[in-house]
Write a protein that holds these residues in place. Sequence first.
Motif, short mmCIF file in Angstrom:
data_model
loop_
_atom_site.label_atom_id
_atom_site.label_comp_id
_atom_site.label_asym_id
_atom_site.label_seq_id
_atom_site.Cartn_x
_atom_site.Cartn_y
_atom_site.Cartn_z
N GLU A 1 0.82 -1.21 0.00
CA GLU A 1 0.00 0.00 0.00
C GLU A 1 0.86 1.26 0.00
OE1 GLU A 1 -3.56 0.50 -0.06
OE2 GLU A 1 -3.17 -1.45 -0.96
N GLN A 2 1.97 1.23 0.69
CA GLN A 2 2.87 2.39 0.69
C GLN A 2 3.44 2.63 -0.71
OE1 GLN A 2 5.86 1.73 3.68
NE2 GLN A 2 4.41 1.90 5.39
N ARG A 3 3.81 1.56 -1.38
CA ARG A 3 4.36 1.69 -2.73
C ARG A 3 3.31 2.24 -3.69
NH1 ARG A 3 3.66 -1.27 -6.86
NH2 ARG A 3 2.82 -3.02 -5.66
N ILE A 4 2.08 1.71 -3.61
CA ILE A 4 1.00 2.17 -4.48
C ILE A 4 0.70 3.64 -4.23
CG2 ILE A 4 -1.49 1.93 -4.88
CD1 ILE A 4 -1.10 -1.11 -4.51
N HIS A 5 0.64 4.02 -2.95
CA HIS A 5 0.36 5.42 -2.61
C HIS A 5 1.47 6.33 -3.12
CE1 HIS A 5 -1.35 8.72 -0.24
NE2 HIS A 5 -0.11 9.06 0.02
N ARG A 6 2.71 5.91 -2.95
CA ARG A 6 3.85 6.72 -3.38
C ARG A 6 3.82 6.92 -4.90
NH1 ARG A 6 7.28 3.98 -1.05
NH2 ARG A 6 7.97 2.63 -2.75
N THR A 7 3.56 5.84 -5.64
CA THR A 7 3.50 5.93 -7.10
C THR A 7 2.38 6.87 -7.54
OG1 THR A 7 4.40 3.70 -7.39
CG2 THR A 7 3.16 4.63 -9.24
N ALA A 8 1.21 6.76 -6.89
CA ALA A 8 0.07 7.60 -7.24
C ALA A 8 0.38 9.07 -7.00
CB ALA A 8 -1.16 7.18 -6.44
N MET A 9 0.99 9.38 -5.87
CA MET A 9 1.30 10.77 -5.56
C MET A 9 2.38 11.31 -6.51
SD MET A 9 -0.82 11.65 -3.31
CE MET A 9 -0.17 13.29 -2.96
N GLU A 10 3.31 10.48 -6.90
CA GLU A 10 4.35 10.90 -7.83
C GLU A 10 3.75 11.28 -9.18
OE1 GLU A 10 7.04 7.64 -7.89
OE2 GLU A 10 8.12 8.26 -6.06
N ILE A 11 2.81 10.49 -9.67
CA ILE A 11 2.22 10.78 -10.98
C ILE A 11 1.33 12.01 -10.89
CG2 ILE A 11 0.14 9.34 -10.90
CD1 ILE A 11 2.58 9.60 -13.84
N LEU A 12 0.61 12.17 -9.78
CA LEU A 12 -0.20 13.38 -9.61
C LEU A 12 0.68 14.62 -9.56
CD1 LEU A 12 -2.90 12.23 -7.01
CD2 LEU A 12 -3.20 12.61 -9.46
N GLU A 13 1.80 14.51 -8.89
CA GLU A 13 2.74 15.63 -8.81
C GLU A 13 3.30 15.94 -10.20
OE1 GLU A 13 4.72 18.68 -7.06
OE2 GLU A 13 3.55 17.25 -5.85
N ALA A 14 3.66 14.91 -10.94
CA ALA A 14 4.27 15.10 -12.26
C ALA A 14 3.33 15.80 -13.22
CB ALA A 14 4.71 13.76 -12.83
N LEU A 15 2.02 15.50 -13.11
CA LEU A 15 1.04 16.07 -14.02
C LEU A 15 0.31 17.27 -13.40
CD1 LEU A 15 1.61 13.33 -15.44
CD2 LEU A 15 -0.75 13.41 -16.24
#
Length: 255
Positions: free
Chosen positions: A125-139
């Motif tokens: 869950e930590q990995r999934i959350h981190r990936t999601a926040m990274e993509i939201l930040e990038a876009l």
Amino acid sequence: MNLLEINGLTQNFGGLCALSDFSIRFEGGELTGLIGPNGAGKTTVFNLTSGFYRPSGGDIRFKGRSIVGLRPHQITGMGIARTFQNIRLWNDMTVLDNIRISQHYSMGYALWDALMRTVAYGRGEQRIHRTAMEILEALDLRRYATELPRNLPYGIQRKVEIARALSVKPSLLLLDEPAAGLNSADIQGLIQLIQWIHDTFDVAIWMIEHQMAVVMKLCSWIKVIDFGVTIAEGTPDEIQNNPDVIKAYLGDDTI
């Protein structure tokens, strides 16, 4: 080895031939367009490539492996992600959860781990959350993380759908009419976004689009189909001046 190789793809619906002998090849890294009049069979090509339909004939190979008969989530797991002509976001989930749920195929833990809240569950869950926040930040979507998609402007919803597709880290991104329903200002922003994604992420992009300004600006190679049959392919300049393409779009009286 080609990233994607489609050979002789055919799709029949009862007595209707929606697609006939369609072939295309991606080496990797391209930004390619697929265009044609309404009903030409463009979305059928994407539905076949992403596993929503099983072809009547032909083969689809991704990274050297035939993907005919695989389910959509299996194809996504191999590295093909897509958006849809009609936005398909979960409107009762936040933007963040829309991005998170797209990664369910690679969550890295079992149902038992989720029920018992094991270490594997926590790490996944930590990995999934981190990936999601990274993509939201990038876009530039982080400010909308806790919003419901239905409360957002249409152009932002389109961007969220693209972010969701990118979150699975695809090698090939299929964009089905990303400019549909956008105003002129949003379309200019979309062109910049797609170009930025192509330049920033290690991803080939294959797009269907009716807005010719978008296709001609972004794509280095374009394939044209009409009534399920390929009628032309080439550079933007070649396509714009092809009499068969002009006839398909504008009718016999224009040439």
